[in-house]
Design a protein around this motif. Structure first.
Motif, PDB file in Angstrom:
ATOM      1  N   UNK A  97      15.374  52.096  44.211  1.00 22.14           N
ATOM      2  CA  UNK A  97      14.532  52.854  43.289  1.00 22.14           C
ATOM      3  C   UNK A  97      14.462  52.136  41.945  1.00 22.14           C
ATOM      4  N   UNK A  98      13.312  52.219  41.309  1.00 22.41           N
ATOM      5  CA  UNK A  98      13.127  51.611  39.993  1.00 22.41           C
ATOM      6  C   UNK A  98      13.872  52.443  38.945  1.00 22.41           C
ATOM      7  N   UNK A  99      14.769  51.823  38.175  1.00 28.49           N
ATOM      8  CA  UNK A  99      15.509  52.589  37.155  1.00 28.49           C
ATOM      9  C   UNK A  99      14.697  52.763  35.877  1.00 28.49           C
ATOM     10  N   UNK A 126      13.640  39.645  40.401  1.00 30.31           N
ATOM     11  CA  UNK A 126      14.232  40.909  39.993  1.00 30.31           C
ATOM     12  C   UNK A 126      15.608  41.133  40.581  1.00 30.31           C
ATOM     13  N   UNK A 127      16.330  42.091  40.026  1.00 28.63           N
ATOM     14  CA  UNK A 127      17.681  42.398  40.501  1.00 28.63           C
ATOM     15  C   UNK A 127      17.745  42.719  41.989  1.00 28.63           C
ATOM     16  N   UNK A 128      16.852  43.587  42.531  1.00 33.74           N
ATOM     17  CA  UNK A 128      16.938  43.880  43.971  1.00 33.74           C
ATOM     18  C   UNK A 128      16.762  42.642  44.838  1.00 33.74           C
ATOM     19  N   UNK A 129      15.822  41.770  44.457  1.00 32.80           N
ATOM     20  CA  UNK A 129      15.573  40.560  45.250  1.00 32.80           C
ATOM     21  C   UNK A 129      16.754  39.592  45.175  1.00 32.80           C
ATOM     22  N   UNK A 137       6.821  37.354  38.711  1.00 27.40           N
ATOM     23  CA  UNK A 137       8.098  37.354  39.426  1.00 27.40           C
ATOM     24  C   UNK A 137       7.906  37.117  40.921  1.00 27.40           C
ATOM     25  N   UNK A 138       8.947  36.585  41.569  1.00 27.83           N
ATOM     26  CA  UNK A 138       8.948  36.412  43.016  1.00 27.83           C
ATOM     27  C   UNK A 138       9.467  37.690  43.677  1.00 27.83           C
ATOM     28  N   UNK A 139       8.746  38.137  44.678  1.00 28.51           N
ATOM     29  CA  UNK A 139       9.085  39.370  45.387  1.00 28.51           C
ATOM     30  C   UNK A 139       8.882  39.153  46.881  1.00 28.51           C
ATOM     31  N   UNK A 140       9.376  40.090  47.677  1.00 25.99           N
ATOM     32  CA  UNK A 140       9.069  40.105  49.095  1.00 25.99           C
ATOM     33  C   UNK A 140       7.737  40.824  49.281  1.00 25.99           C
TER      34      UNK A 140
END
Length: 393
Positions: A202-204, A261-264, A54-57
């Motif tokens: 936070x990770x659910x 991911x959802x946050x990103x 996945x792509x993340x910061x």
């Protein structure tokens, strides 16, 4: 229930022209969402245990080396003015509402740095380990600079050559304590003053989810004028590094060309509301003083069995409710179609995830029609992003 590990990440932007490739794409972002800046994102290795490919910061977990009071000695030894400017980072919690992770020391020791400082050091160290980019300064920032009267670009430390950067990067990756040694060696300090609070995720977890690491992560926002030539992924946890306009990452994702991911996705959709980089900088510098809301997603399911993530402010979000490995997803009393099309009189802040079956909703859909607290940006409606058909271009 497993506890969350504290972490810090960095949303880093640079000035950039828009050079998106649009040929052959089914979904093209409308021109009104074009930006003149790029964001740095990393692709996790397929071998990574947490969110592979996945792509993340850039960012990672807090280390004991990030919270030691020895950092104060470094600041004072290089220039006592650095210590004076630390007070600007310690915003009085009685004057604002902030995330619980910012109200106590991560290591529960009075001898350690306050979280306002230690999490910023963590974000800068992890960014250096993963990319080779070091945000550090050798001179005390001026009052004019600190008060936001000048454009707040973070300082990029310039190594003599790529081999020197590689040498120190390897040492810091091996042992986080070497980050302090690096700063002593080059007589510099992490440029923590140019990292501004942006969000907290936070990770659910709930019953049926695959076991995963859980993080309580603060997202900082910063800007730099350019990226160094020696910027490269570490080829261990990170397999790729890309610098593109936020709308380009969104196009890649909604055209099913990458995993995000959802946050990103949520944060990229926030960014495309600001087309101009200078305006974005002014916004995040001022907004960072307002406060910080913690986002603990609650996992739910629609009447037609679509997975839904509920965020604070949503009318179905239950504050104080914590899901565990044994907790079933919340059952909502509406269908996915109703959530997407009949929400005028509702208060939604949620993500609806498609099943990917023929004839059904396939994409993630972010539905947010609430007013954000602390003067923050709402995510753009991803269904309005793609107002143009590529065949008409």
């Amino acid at each position: 229930m497993k506890s969350w590990r504290t972490a810090a990440t960095l949303i880093l932007t640079t000035p950039s022209s828009n050079t998106r490739a649009i040929c052959g794409r089914k979904k093209i972002v409308h021109g009104c969402f074009s930006t003149n800046y790029a964001v740095l994102m990393l692709q996790r290795s397929s071998k990574n245990n947490f969110f592979p490919n996945a792509y993340v910061f850039p960012g990672g977990g807090l280390d004991h080396a990030d919270v030691t009071s020895k950092w104060l000695e470094l600041f004072d030894n290089i220039d006592g003015g650095f210590v004076k400017h630390l007070d600007r980072l310690r915003l009085d919690p009685s004057m604002r509402t902030t995330s619980p992770m910012m109200l106590c020391d991560a290591a529960s020791s009075p001898d350690n740095l306050p979280p306002d400082i230690s999490y910023r050091i963590c974000a800068i160290r992890e960014t250096f380990e993963e990319t080779g980019l070091l945000l550090a300064r050798t001179k005390v920032p001026s009052d004019e600079y600190m008060l936001g009267k000048k454009t707040l670009y973070a300082r990029t430390f310039k190594f003599e050559d790529s081999d020197m950067a590689k040498h120190w990067r390897k040492k810091v990756t091996k042992d986080a304590k070497n980050f302090l040694k690096l700063c002593h060696h080059f007589k510099c300090v992490p440029d923590i003053w140019c990292l501004h609070e942006w969000s907290n995720w936070l990770t659910p977890i709930c019953k049926g989810m695959k076991p995963t690491k859980r993080y309580d992560t603060i997202f900082y926002k910063a800007a730099i004028q350019s990226l160094p030539e020696y910027l490269v992924q570490d080829n261990e946890e990170i397999s790729g590094l890309e610098r593109k306009n936020p709308e380009s990452f969104l196009e890649d994702y909604f055209n099913e060309e990458c995993q995000v991911g959802n946050p990103q996705i949520y944060e990229l959709l926030r960014l495309v509301n600001m087309s101009d980089h200078e305006d974005l900088i002014t916004f995040f510098v001022n907004r960072g003083k307002e406060g910080l809301e913690r986002y603990l997603p609650l996992l739910a399911v629609s009447l037609d069995s679509y997975p839904v993530a509920l965020y604070p402010g949503d009318e179905d979000y239950q504050f104080g409710f914590f899901q565990t490995e044994e907790t079933l997803p919340l059952q909502l009393n509406c269908t996915s179609h109703e959530m997407l099309h009949d929400f005028k009189d509702k208060k939604y802040n949620r993500v609806i995830t498609g099943k990917g079956k023929r004839g059904e909703i396939k994409d993630k859909n972010i539905v947010c029609n609430i007013e954000m607290p602390f003067g923050h940006l709402s995510p753009a409606d991803n269904r309005l992003l793609f107002a143009l058909d590529s065949s008409k271009l």
